[in-house]
Write a protein that holds these residues in place. Structure first.
Motif, mmCIF file in Angstrom:
data_model
loop_
_atom_site.group_PDB
_atom_site.id
_atom_site.type_symbol
_atom_site.label_atom_id
_atom_site.label_comp_id
_atom_site.label_asym_id
_atom_site.label_seq_id
_atom_site.Cartn_x
_atom_site.Cartn_y
_atom_site.Cartn_z
ATOM 1 N N VAL A 47 1.079 -1.535 0.371
ATOM 2 C CA VAL A 47 -0.144 0.256 -0.533
ATOM 3 C C VAL A 47 0.648 1.781 0.479
ATOM 4 N N ILE A 48 2.051 1.022 0.754
ATOM 5 C CA ILE A 48 2.597 2.621 1.071
ATOM 6 C C ILE A 48 3.045 2.384 -0.199
ATOM 7 N N LYS A 49 3.985 2.024 -0.836
ATOM 8 C CA LYS A 49 4.849 2.325 -2.482
ATOM 9 C C LYS A 49 3.210 1.856 -3.697
ATOM 10 N N ALA A 50 2.566 1.829 -3.025
ATOM 11 C CA ALA A 50 0.748 2.659 -4.229
ATOM 12 C C ALA A 50 0.838 3.928 -3.682
ATOM 13 N N GLY A 51 1.477 4.537 -3.162
ATOM 14 C CA GLY A 51 1.033 5.705 -2.267
ATOM 15 C C GLY A 51 0.106 5.948 -1.908
ATOM 16 N N GLY A 52 -0.221 4.852 -0.706
ATOM 17 C CA GLY A 52 -1.487 4.906 -0.573
ATOM 18 C C GLY A 52 -2.623 4.512 -1.130
ATOM 19 N N PHE A 53 -4.035 4.663 -0.158
ATOM 20 C CA PHE A 53 -5.566 4.547 -0.721
ATOM 21 C C PHE A 53 -5.248 5.721 -1.760
ATOM 22 N N ALA A 54 -5.272 6.861 -1.454
ATOM 23 C CA ALA A 54 -5.817 8.189 -1.899
ATOM 24 C C ALA A 54 -5.381 8.155 -3.788
#
Length: 524
Positions: free
Chosen positions: A196-203
Protein backbone atom coordinates in the motif's frame (compact mmCIF):
# COMPACT_ATOMS: atom_id res chain seq x y z
CA UNK A 1 19.30 -12.86 -2.87
CA UNK A 2 21.62 -14.99 -0.69
CA UNK A 3 19.72 -14.06 2.47
CA UNK A 4 16.40 -14.84 0.79
CA UNK A 5 17.69 -18.23 -0.32
CA UNK A 6 18.88 -18.97 3.20
CA UNK A 7 15.45 -18.16 4.63
CA UNK A 8 13.76 -20.50 2.15
CA UNK A 9 16.23 -23.35 2.68
CA UNK A 10 15.91 -23.09 6.46
CA UNK A 11 12.14 -23.11 6.12
CA UNK A 12 12.14 -26.26 3.96
CA UNK A 13 14.58 -28.00 6.31
CA UNK A 14 12.31 -27.09 9.21
CA UNK A 15 9.35 -28.72 7.47
CA UNK A 16 11.26 -31.98 7.14
CA UNK A 17 12.36 -31.79 10.78
CA UNK A 18 8.73 -31.37 11.84
CA UNK A 19 7.88 -34.47 9.84
CA UNK A 20 10.54 -36.47 11.65
CA UNK A 21 9.32 -35.24 15.04
CA UNK A 22 5.72 -36.02 14.15
CA UNK A 23 6.69 -39.58 13.21
CA UNK A 24 7.59 -40.21 16.85
CA UNK A 25 4.09 -39.22 17.97
CA UNK A 26 2.12 -41.18 15.36
CA UNK A 27 1.73 -44.48 17.21
CA UNK A 28 -1.83 -45.37 16.21
CA UNK A 29 -4.30 -44.92 13.38
CA UNK A 30 -5.98 -42.14 15.36
CA UNK A 31 -2.65 -40.35 15.89
CA UNK A 32 -1.68 -40.69 12.26
CA UNK A 33 -4.97 -39.66 10.63
CA UNK A 34 -6.55 -37.20 13.11
CA UNK A 35 -3.72 -36.23 15.53
CA UNK A 36 -5.27 -38.33 18.29
CA UNK A 37 -8.41 -36.12 18.27
CA UNK A 38 -6.83 -33.89 20.92
CA UNK A 39 -5.97 -30.49 19.44
CA UNK A 40 -6.72 -27.47 21.60
CA UNK A 41 -8.14 -24.13 20.39
CA UNK A 42 -4.86 -22.48 19.33
CA UNK A 43 -3.51 -25.44 17.38
CA UNK A 44 -6.91 -26.22 15.87
CA UNK A 45 -7.68 -22.71 14.63
CA UNK A 46 -4.16 -22.20 13.26
CA UNK A 47 -4.09 -25.46 11.33
CA UNK A 48 -7.64 -24.99 10.04
CA UNK A 49 -6.78 -21.52 8.71
CA UNK A 50 -3.59 -22.90 7.17
CA UNK A 51 -5.29 -25.66 5.19
CA UNK A 52 -8.09 -23.54 3.71
CA UNK A 53 -5.78 -20.66 2.75
CA UNK A 54 -3.56 -22.27 0.16
CA UNK A 55 -1.82 -21.16 -2.99
CA UNK A 56 -5.11 -20.33 -4.72
CA UNK A 57 -6.09 -18.09 -1.81
CA UNK A 58 -2.72 -16.36 -1.66
CA UNK A 59 -1.36 -16.15 -5.21
CA UNK A 60 -4.82 -16.43 -6.79
CA UNK A 61 -6.38 -13.98 -4.33
CA UNK A 62 -3.77 -11.34 -5.12
CA UNK A 63 -4.28 -12.06 -8.82
CA UNK A 64 -8.03 -11.46 -8.53
CA UNK A 65 -7.31 -8.19 -6.72
CA UNK A 66 -5.02 -7.20 -9.58
CA UNK A 67 -7.74 -8.00 -12.12
CA UNK A 68 -10.89 -6.76 -10.32
CA UNK A 69 -9.78 -4.65 -7.37
CA UNK A 70 -11.26 -5.02 -3.89
CA UNK A 71 -14.09 -7.25 -5.15
CA UNK A 72 -11.39 -9.81 -5.96
CA UNK A 73 -11.61 -10.69 -2.27
CA UNK A 74 -14.87 -12.56 -2.86
CA UNK A 75 -13.32 -15.94 -3.69
CA UNK A 76 -11.39 -16.19 -0.43
CA UNK A 77 -14.18 -14.37 1.43
CA UNK A 78 -16.65 -17.11 0.50
CA UNK A 79 -14.17 -19.71 1.76
CA UNK A 80 -14.20 -17.89 5.11
CA UNK A 81 -18.00 -17.73 5.11
CA UNK A 82 -18.19 -21.47 4.45
CA UNK A 83 -15.78 -22.21 7.28
CA UNK A 84 -17.80 -20.00 9.63
CA UNK A 85 -21.02 -21.81 8.68
CA UNK A 86 -19.36 -25.20 9.18
CA UNK A 87 -17.97 -24.20 12.57
CA UNK A 88 -21.12 -22.59 13.94
CA UNK A 89 -23.77 -25.03 12.70
CA UNK A 90 -22.20 -28.41 11.96
CA UNK A 91 -18.72 -28.87 13.45
CA UNK A 92 -19.84 -29.99 16.92
CA UNK A 93 -22.00 -32.76 15.49
CA UNK A 94 -19.29 -33.79 13.04
CA UNK A 95 -16.65 -33.99 15.78
CA UNK A 96 -18.91 -36.17 17.96
CA UNK A 97 -19.25 -38.81 15.22
CA UNK A 98 -15.70 -40.08 15.89
CA UNK A 99 -15.14 -41.20 12.30
CA UNK A 100 -12.26 -40.70 9.88
CA UNK A 101 -13.99 -39.88 6.59
CA UNK A 102 -17.11 -38.27 5.16
CA UNK A 103 -18.07 -41.62 3.63
CA UNK A 104 -18.06 -43.24 7.07
CA UNK A 105 -20.53 -40.55 8.15
CA UNK A 106 -22.76 -41.42 5.17
CA UNK A 107 -22.57 -45.10 6.07
CA UNK A 108 -23.64 -44.34 9.64
CA UNK A 109 -26.52 -42.15 8.52
CA UNK A 110 -27.86 -44.29 5.68
CA UNK A 111 -27.07 -47.79 6.92
CA UNK A 112 -23.79 -48.68 5.24
CA UNK A 113 -24.67 -48.53 1.56
CA UNK A 114 -23.54 -45.12 0.35
CA UNK A 115 -19.85 -45.12 1.26
CA UNK A 116 -18.11 -46.55 -1.79
CA UNK A 117 -19.53 -44.27 -4.48
CA UNK A 118 -19.18 -41.21 -2.23
CA UNK A 119 -15.63 -42.33 -1.46
CA UNK A 120 -14.75 -42.36 -5.16
CA UNK A 121 -16.16 -38.84 -5.61
CA UNK A 122 -14.32 -37.56 -2.52
CA UNK A 123 -11.11 -39.24 -3.63
CA UNK A 124 -11.30 -37.51 -7.02
CA UNK A 125 -11.86 -34.14 -5.31
CA UNK A 126 -8.99 -34.48 -2.82
CA UNK A 127 -6.67 -35.77 -5.54
CA UNK A 128 -7.33 -32.75 -7.79
CA UNK A 129 -7.05 -30.37 -4.82
CA UNK A 130 -3.62 -31.80 -4.03
CA UNK A 131 -2.65 -31.52 -7.70
CA UNK A 132 -3.59 -27.83 -7.94
CA UNK A 133 -1.51 -27.03 -4.86
CA UNK A 134 1.44 -28.98 -6.21
CA UNK A 135 1.35 -27.16 -9.56
CA UNK A 136 1.79 -23.88 -7.68
CA UNK A 137 5.31 -24.90 -6.62
CA UNK A 138 6.43 -24.20 -10.18
CA UNK A 139 5.53 -20.51 -9.90
CA UNK A 140 7.19 -20.03 -6.52
CA UNK A 141 10.44 -21.89 -7.23
CA UNK A 142 10.72 -20.16 -10.61
CA UNK A 143 10.68 -16.80 -8.83
CA UNK A 144 13.06 -18.02 -6.13
CA UNK A 145 15.64 -19.95 -8.08
CA UNK A 146 14.68 -19.80 -11.76
CA UNK A 147 14.05 -23.55 -11.69
CA UNK A 148 12.53 -25.65 -14.44
CA UNK A 149 8.77 -26.22 -13.96
CA UNK A 150 9.00 -30.00 -13.72
CA UNK A 151 11.89 -29.94 -11.27
CA UNK A 152 10.07 -27.33 -9.13
CA UNK A 153 6.97 -29.53 -8.87
CA UNK A 154 9.07 -32.57 -7.98
CA UNK A 155 11.07 -30.67 -5.34
CA UNK A 156 8.03 -29.18 -3.61
CA UNK A 157 6.02 -32.37 -3.93
CA UNK A 158 8.76 -34.59 -2.51
CA UNK A 159 9.14 -32.40 0.59
CA UNK A 160 5.40 -32.45 1.30
CA UNK A 161 5.12 -36.19 0.64
CA UNK A 162 8.12 -36.82 2.89
CA UNK A 163 6.86 -35.05 6.02
CA UNK A 164 3.26 -36.20 5.45
CA UNK A 165 4.34 -39.83 5.09
CA UNK A 166 6.59 -39.71 8.13
CA UNK A 167 4.21 -38.34 10.74
CA UNK A 168 0.75 -38.13 9.17
CA UNK A 169 -1.58 -35.60 10.74
CA UNK A 170 0.79 -34.86 13.61
CA UNK A 171 3.51 -33.74 11.20
CA UNK A 172 1.00 -31.84 9.09
CA UNK A 173 -0.43 -30.12 12.17
CA UNK A 174 2.98 -29.00 13.38
CA UNK A 175 4.06 -27.77 9.95
CA UNK A 176 0.71 -26.03 9.45
CA UNK A 177 1.17 -24.07 12.67
CA UNK A 178 4.56 -22.86 11.44
CA UNK A 179 3.01 -22.07 8.07
CA UNK A 180 0.16 -20.15 9.71
CA UNK A 181 2.63 -17.95 11.60
CA UNK A 182 4.78 -17.41 8.49
CA UNK A 183 1.72 -16.46 6.40
CA UNK A 184 0.45 -14.07 9.04
CA UNK A 185 3.78 -12.27 9.32
CA UNK A 186 4.70 -12.43 5.65
CA UNK A 187 1.39 -11.48 4.03
CA UNK A 188 -0.60 -9.52 6.62
CA UNK A 189 2.10 -7.77 8.62
CA UNK A 190 4.75 -7.19 5.95
CA UNK A 191 3.53 -7.40 2.35
CA UNK A 192 0.17 -5.67 2.89
CA UNK A 193 1.42 -2.39 4.42
CA UNK A 194 4.52 -2.26 2.22
CA UNK A 195 2.46 -2.76 -0.96
CA UNK A 196 0.00 0.00 0.00
CA UNK A 197 2.83 2.41 0.85
CA UNK A 198 4.68 1.62 -2.41
CA UNK A 199 1.47 2.34 -4.35
CA UNK A 200 1.16 5.77 -2.73
CA UNK A 201 -1.60 4.98 -0.23
CA UNK A 202 -5.31 4.40 -0.77
CA UNK A 203 -5.90 7.92 -2.05
CA UNK A 204 -3.37 7.46 -4.84
CA UNK A 205 -4.73 3.99 -5.64
CA UNK A 206 -8.24 5.43 -6.07
CA UNK A 207 -6.90 8.21 -8.25
CA UNK A 208 -5.00 5.81 -10.51
CA UNK A 209 -7.63 3.08 -10.99
CA UNK A 210 -11.23 2.95 -12.33
CA UNK A 211 -14.11 3.17 -9.87
CA UNK A 212 -14.96 -0.49 -10.56
CA UNK A 213 -11.82 -1.46 -8.66
CA UNK A 214 -13.43 -0.20 -5.45
CA UNK A 215 -17.00 -1.40 -6.06
CA UNK A 216 -18.18 -4.26 -3.78
CA UNK A 217 -19.56 -6.26 -6.72
CA UNK A 218 -17.11 -5.18 -9.39
CA UNK A 219 -16.28 -8.81 -10.07
CA UNK A 220 -19.93 -9.49 -10.95
CA UNK A 221 -22.91 -10.64 -8.89
CA UNK A 222 -23.21 -13.95 -10.73
CA UNK A 223 -19.55 -14.71 -10.09
CA UNK A 224 -20.03 -14.07 -6.35
CA UNK A 225 -23.05 -16.37 -6.32
CA UNK A 226 -21.05 -19.10 -8.05
CA UNK A 227 -18.23 -18.67 -5.53
CA UNK A 228 -20.74 -19.18 -2.71
CA UNK A 229 -22.07 -22.38 -4.30
CA UNK A 230 -18.62 -23.81 -4.99
CA UNK A 231 -16.43 -22.61 -2.14
CA UNK A 232 -18.79 -21.85 0.76
CA UNK A 233 -20.66 -25.12 0.30
CA UNK A 234 -17.41 -26.91 -0.53
CA UNK A 235 -16.11 -25.98 2.93
CA UNK A 236 -19.11 -27.77 4.46
CA UNK A 237 -18.40 -31.17 2.97
CA UNK A 238 -14.74 -31.56 1.93
CA UNK A 239 -12.81 -34.49 3.42
CA UNK A 240 -9.75 -32.27 3.87
CA UNK A 241 -11.82 -29.91 6.05
CA UNK A 242 -13.73 -32.59 7.95
CA UNK A 243 -10.51 -34.42 8.75
CA UNK A 244 -9.34 -31.27 10.55
CA UNK A 245 -12.63 -31.09 12.44
CA UNK A 246 -11.97 -34.65 13.60
CA UNK A 247 -8.72 -33.47 15.23
CA UNK A 248 -10.53 -31.19 17.69
CA UNK A 249 -10.40 -32.12 21.37
CA UNK A 250 -14.12 -31.49 21.76
CA UNK A 251 -17.24 -29.71 20.56
CA UNK A 252 -16.26 -26.29 21.88
CA UNK A 253 -12.82 -26.42 20.31
CA UNK A 254 -14.34 -27.30 16.92
CA UNK A 255 -16.88 -24.49 17.14
CA UNK A 256 -14.79 -21.69 18.64
CA UNK A 257 -11.50 -22.58 16.94
CA UNK A 258 -13.22 -22.89 13.57
CA UNK A 259 -14.98 -19.56 14.06
CA UNK A 260 -11.63 -17.90 14.75
CA UNK A 261 -10.14 -19.51 11.63
CA UNK A 262 -13.11 -18.40 9.50
CA UNK A 263 -12.79 -14.83 10.74
CA UNK A 264 -9.07 -14.90 9.93
CA UNK A 265 -9.97 -16.00 6.37
CA UNK A 266 -12.15 -12.91 5.91
CA UNK A 267 -9.25 -10.65 6.90
CA UNK A 268 -6.86 -12.59 4.65
CA UNK A 269 -9.28 -12.24 1.73
CA UNK A 270 -9.38 -8.45 1.99
CA UNK A 271 -5.59 -8.28 2.43
CA UNK A 272 -4.99 -10.27 -0.77
CA UNK A 273 -7.34 -8.04 -2.76
CA UNK A 274 -5.69 -4.86 -1.46
CA UNK A 275 -2.22 -6.20 -2.32
CA UNK A 276 -3.43 -7.06 -5.82
CA UNK A 277 -4.96 -3.60 -6.24
CA UNK A 278 -1.68 -2.00 -5.20
CA UNK A 279 0.15 -4.22 -7.69
CA UNK A 280 -2.14 -2.93 -10.46
CA UNK A 281 -1.00 0.61 -9.69
CA UNK A 282 2.66 -0.37 -9.60
CA UNK A 283 2.65 -2.79 -12.57
CA UNK A 284 -0.34 -1.98 -14.78
CA UNK A 285 0.71 -4.14 -17.76
CA UNK A 286 1.59 -7.58 -16.40
CA UNK A 287 1.11 -10.44 -18.84
CA UNK A 288 -0.97 -12.43 -16.33
CA UNK A 289 -2.80 -11.43 -13.17
CA UNK A 290 -1.34 -14.51 -11.46
CA UNK A 291 2.11 -12.92 -11.80
CA UNK A 292 1.09 -10.02 -9.53
CA UNK A 293 2.07 -11.68 -6.25
CA UNK A 294 5.52 -12.81 -7.37
CA UNK A 295 6.23 -9.50 -9.12
CA UNK A 296 5.36 -7.25 -6.20
CA UNK A 297 7.31 -9.45 -3.82
CA UNK A 298 10.38 -9.56 -6.04
CA UNK A 299 10.48 -5.87 -6.91
CA UNK A 300 9.07 -4.10 -3.86
CA UNK A 301 10.45 -5.84 -0.78
CA UNK A 302 13.90 -5.57 0.76
CA UNK A 303 16.27 -8.51 0.98
CA UNK A 304 15.37 -10.92 3.79
CA UNK A 305 11.81 -9.69 3.96
CA UNK A 306 11.40 -10.90 0.39
CA UNK A 307 12.54 -14.36 1.41
CA UNK A 308 10.10 -14.45 4.32
CA UNK A 309 7.15 -13.40 2.15
CA UNK A 310 8.03 -15.96 -0.51
CA UNK A 311 8.26 -18.51 2.30
CA UNK A 312 4.74 -17.40 3.24
CA UNK A 313 3.54 -18.18 -0.28
CA UNK A 314 5.33 -21.50 -0.17
CA UNK A 315 3.79 -22.28 3.21
CA UNK A 316 0.32 -21.48 1.87
CA UNK A 317 0.79 -23.98 -0.93
CA UNK A 318 2.31 -26.64 1.31
CA UNK A 319 -0.42 -26.45 3.96
CA UNK A 320 -3.19 -27.09 1.44
CA UNK A 321 -1.14 -29.67 -0.45
CA UNK A 322 -0.35 -31.74 2.64
CA UNK A 323 -3.91 -31.52 3.96
CA UNK A 324 -5.36 -32.61 0.62
CA UNK A 325 -2.77 -35.39 0.31
CA UNK A 326 -3.56 -37.02 3.65
CA UNK A 327 -7.29 -36.64 2.95
CA UNK A 328 -6.84 -38.32 -0.45
CA UNK A 329 -4.83 -41.18 1.05
CA UNK A 330 -7.31 -41.62 3.93
CA UNK A 331 -10.24 -41.90 1.53
CA UNK A 332 -8.34 -44.23 -0.82
CA UNK A 333 -7.36 -46.57 2.02
CA UNK A 334 -10.39 -46.46 4.32
CA UNK A 335 -13.26 -45.88 1.89
CA UNK A 336 -12.13 -47.61 -1.30
CA UNK A 337 -9.36 -50.15 -0.74
CA UNK A 338 -10.76 -51.51 2.55
CA UNK A 339 -14.19 -51.98 0.94
CA UNK A 340 -12.65 -53.74 -2.05
CA UNK A 341 -10.79 -56.07 0.32
CA UNK A 342 -13.97 -56.70 2.32
CA UNK A 343 -15.88 -57.51 -0.87
CA UNK A 344 -13.14 -59.92 -1.98
CA UNK A 345 -13.14 -61.60 1.44
CA UNK A 346 -16.90 -61.99 1.30
CA UNK A 347 -16.59 -63.63 -2.11
CA UNK A 348 -13.97 -66.05 -0.75
CA UNK A 349 -16.16 -66.94 2.24
CA UNK A 350 -19.10 -67.55 -0.08
CA UNK A 351 -16.95 -69.88 -2.18
CA UNK A 352 -15.41 -71.59 0.88
CA UNK A 353 -17.75 -71.52 3.93
CA UNK A 354 -15.00 -72.93 6.13
CA UNK A 355 -13.05 -69.73 5.74
CA UNK A 356 -15.72 -67.93 7.77
CA UNK A 357 -14.41 -69.46 10.98
CA UNK A 358 -10.96 -67.95 10.69
CA UNK A 359 -12.47 -64.69 9.48
CA UNK A 360 -14.62 -64.56 12.58
CA UNK A 361 -11.60 -65.17 14.77
CA UNK A 362 -9.79 -62.35 13.02
CA UNK A 363 -12.76 -60.07 13.59
CA UNK A 364 -12.75 -60.95 17.27
CA UNK A 365 -9.10 -60.09 17.47
CA UNK A 366 -9.87 -56.75 15.84
CA UNK A 367 -12.40 -55.93 18.55
CA UNK A 368 -9.88 -56.65 21.28
CA UNK A 369 -7.13 -54.71 19.55
CA UNK A 370 -8.28 -51.33 20.81
CA UNK A 371 -7.18 -52.07 24.37
CA UNK A 372 -4.53 -54.82 24.40
CA UNK A 373 -1.03 -55.53 23.11
CA UNK A 374 -2.40 -57.13 19.97
CA UNK A 375 -4.13 -53.83 19.31
CA UNK A 376 -0.83 -51.99 19.50
CA UNK A 377 0.63 -54.28 16.84
CA UNK A 378 -2.44 -53.78 14.66
CA UNK A 379 -2.16 -50.01 15.22
CA UNK A 380 1.39 -50.09 13.86
CA UNK A 381 0.15 -52.07 10.86
CA UNK A 382 -2.58 -49.50 10.22
CA UNK A 383 -0.10 -46.63 10.45
CA UNK A 384 2.20 -48.44 8.03
CA UNK A 385 -0.70 -49.05 5.64
CA UNK A 386 -1.73 -45.39 5.70
CA UNK A 387 1.89 -44.33 5.16
CA UNK A 388 2.04 -46.50 2.06
CA UNK A 389 -1.14 -44.90 0.72
CA UNK A 390 0.17 -41.37 1.34
CA UNK A 391 3.34 -42.28 -0.54
CA UNK A 392 1.40 -43.78 -3.46
CA UNK A 393 -1.05 -40.87 -3.67
CA UNK A 394 1.84 -38.42 -3.39
CA UNK A 395 3.61 -39.96 -6.39
CA UNK A 396 0.34 -39.85 -8.36
CA UNK A 397 -0.21 -36.19 -7.45
CA UNK A 398 3.29 -35.21 -8.61
CA UNK A 399 2.90 -37.05 -11.93
CA UNK A 400 -0.51 -35.49 -12.64
CA UNK A 401 0.72 -32.02 -11.62
CA UNK A 402 3.56 -32.27 -14.13
CA UNK A 403 1.08 -33.21 -16.88
CA UNK A 404 -1.44 -30.41 -16.12
CA UNK A 405 -0.95 -26.66 -16.44
CA UNK A 406 -4.25 -24.86 -15.75
CA UNK A 407 -4.66 -24.54 -11.97
CA UNK A 408 -7.99 -22.69 -12.07
CA UNK A 409 -9.64 -25.30 -14.28
CA UNK A 410 -8.35 -28.16 -12.14
CA UNK A 411 -9.57 -26.50 -8.94
CA UNK A 412 -12.96 -25.68 -10.45
CA UNK A 413 -13.31 -29.26 -11.69
CA UNK A 414 -12.55 -30.60 -8.20
CA UNK A 415 -15.06 -28.36 -6.41
CA UNK A 416 -17.79 -28.80 -9.03
CA UNK A 417 -17.66 -32.58 -8.74
CA UNK A 418 -17.53 -32.42 -4.94
CA UNK A 419 -20.40 -29.97 -4.44
CA UNK A 420 -22.55 -31.27 -7.30
CA UNK A 421 -22.23 -34.86 -6.16
CA UNK A 422 -22.04 -34.80 -2.36
CA UNK A 423 -23.49 -31.57 -0.94
CA UNK A 424 -27.13 -32.67 -1.02
CA UNK A 425 -26.76 -36.19 0.48
CA UNK A 426 -24.42 -34.95 3.22
CA UNK A 427 -26.49 -31.95 4.32
CA UNK A 428 -29.66 -33.94 3.72
CA UNK A 429 -28.39 -36.64 6.05
CA UNK A 430 -27.63 -34.07 8.73
CA UNK A 431 -30.87 -32.11 8.38
CA UNK A 432 -33.64 -34.39 6.97
CA UNK A 433 -34.48 -37.69 8.68
CA UNK A 434 -36.62 -38.89 5.72
CA UNK A 435 -33.58 -39.10 3.43
CA UNK A 436 -32.73 -42.68 2.45
CA UNK A 437 -29.72 -44.59 1.17
CA UNK A 438 -31.34 -44.96 -2.25
CA UNK A 439 -31.99 -41.22 -2.34
CA UNK A 440 -28.36 -40.50 -1.38
CA UNK A 441 -26.99 -42.80 -4.08
CA UNK A 442 -29.30 -41.29 -6.69
CA UNK A 443 -28.30 -37.80 -5.63
CA UNK A 444 -24.57 -38.54 -5.91
CA UNK A 445 -24.96 -40.24 -9.30
CA UNK A 446 -27.35 -37.74 -10.89
CA UNK A 447 -25.58 -34.66 -9.52
CA UNK A 448 -22.13 -35.92 -10.47
CA UNK A 449 -23.11 -36.98 -13.99
CA UNK A 450 -24.95 -33.69 -14.60
CA UNK A 451 -21.98 -31.60 -13.48
CA UNK A 452 -19.45 -33.58 -15.51
CA UNK A 453 -21.68 -33.65 -18.61
CA UNK A 454 -22.27 -29.90 -18.54
CA UNK A 455 -18.57 -29.17 -17.95
CA UNK A 456 -17.78 -31.22 -21.06
CA UNK A 457 -20.48 -29.44 -23.07
CA UNK A 458 -20.09 -25.87 -21.78
CA UNK A 459 -16.54 -25.74 -20.44
CA UNK A 460 -15.03 -26.32 -17.01
CA UNK A 461 -15.25 -22.65 -16.01
CA UNK A 462 -18.92 -22.21 -16.97
CA UNK A 463 -21.37 -21.37 -14.16
CA UNK A 464 -24.19 -23.60 -15.40
CA UNK A 465 -22.69 -27.02 -14.43
CA UNK A 466 -22.83 -26.35 -10.70
CA UNK A 467 -26.25 -24.63 -10.91
CA UNK A 468 -28.00 -27.45 -12.75
CA UNK A 469 -25.94 -30.14 -11.04
CA UNK A 470 -27.14 -29.06 -7.60
CA UNK A 471 -30.76 -28.79 -8.76
CA UNK A 472 -30.62 -32.27 -10.31
CA UNK A 473 -28.97 -33.70 -7.20
CA UNK A 474 -31.61 -32.18 -4.90
CA UNK A 475 -34.53 -33.37 -7.04
CA UNK A 476 -33.12 -36.91 -7.22
CA UNK A 477 -32.53 -37.01 -3.47
CA UNK A 478 -36.00 -35.86 -2.50
CA UNK A 479 -37.94 -37.86 -5.12
CA UNK A 480 -36.10 -41.14 -4.60
CA UNK A 481 -36.10 -40.78 -0.80
CA UNK A 482 -39.86 -40.23 -0.74
CA UNK A 483 -40.41 -43.10 -3.19
CA UNK A 484 -38.40 -45.64 -1.17
CA UNK A 485 -38.75 -47.22 2.23
CA UNK A 486 -37.65 -44.96 5.13
CA UNK A 487 -34.31 -45.64 6.77
CA UNK A 488 -34.39 -48.41 9.36
CA UNK A 489 -35.36 -46.86 12.73
CA UNK A 490 -32.50 -48.75 14.41
CA UNK A 491 -30.02 -47.05 12.04
CA UNK A 492 -31.50 -43.63 12.80
CA UNK A 493 -31.44 -44.31 16.54
CA UNK A 494 -27.74 -45.26 16.38
CA UNK A 495 -27.10 -42.20 14.20
CA UNK A 496 -28.75 -39.82 16.65
CA UNK A 497 -26.80 -41.37 19.51
CA UNK A 498 -23.51 -40.80 17.69
CA UNK A 499 -24.48 -37.22 16.85
CA UNK A 500 -25.21 -36.59 20.51
CA UNK A 501 -21.88 -38.13 21.53
CA UNK A 502 -23.85 -40.65 23.59
CA UNK A 503 -23.19 -44.21 22.49
CA UNK A 504 -22.45 -46.29 25.65
CA UNK A 505 -20.25 -49.28 25.02
CA UNK A 506 -19.90 -48.50 21.34
CA UNK A 507 -16.38 -48.71 20.00
CA UNK A 508 -15.36 -45.58 18.19
CA UNK A 509 -13.57 -45.83 14.88
CA UNK A 510 -10.18 -45.36 16.52
CA UNK A 511 -10.69 -48.36 18.75
CA UNK A 512 -11.75 -46.50 21.90
CA UNK A 513 -15.09 -46.70 23.59
CA UNK A 514 -17.36 -43.70 23.71
CA UNK A 515 -16.57 -43.30 27.40
CA UNK A 516 -12.83 -43.29 26.71
CA UNK A 517 -13.24 -40.89 23.85
CA UNK A 518 -15.11 -38.53 26.16
CA UNK A 519 -12.37 -38.59 28.80
CA UNK A 520 -10.13 -35.55 29.21
CA UNK A 521 -7.47 -35.59 26.49
CA UNK A 522 -3.96 -34.26 26.47
CA UNK A 523 -3.84 -30.54 25.84
CA UNK A 524 -1.94 -29.55 22.75
Amino acid sequence: MAVDYAVIVLYLAGMLAMGWWGMRRAKSKSDFLVAGRRLGPAMYSGTMAAIVLGGASTIGGVGLGYQYGLSGAWMVFTIGLGLLALSLFFSARIARLKVYTVSEMLDLRYGGSAGLISGVVMWAYTLMLAVTSTIAYATIFDVLFGMDRTFSIILGGVIVVAYSTLGGMWSITLTDMVQFVVKTIGVLLLLLPIAVIKAGGFAEMKAQLPDDYFAPLGIGGQTVFTYVLIYSFGMLIGQDIWQRVFTARGDKVARLGGTAAGTYCLVYALAGAVIGTAAKVLYPHLGSSDDAFATIVKDSLPMGVRGLVLAAALSAVMSTSSGALIACATVANNDIWSRVKAFAAARRRAADPGAGVSAGADAGADVDSGAHGAGEERGHDEVRGNRIFILLMGVAVIVIAIALSNVVEALTLAYNVLVGGLLVPILGGLLWKRGTAAGALASVAVGGVTVIGLMIALGVLANEPIYYGLIASLVAYVVVSLATKPTDPAVLTAWRARLAGDSPGHAASDGTTAEAAAAPAERV
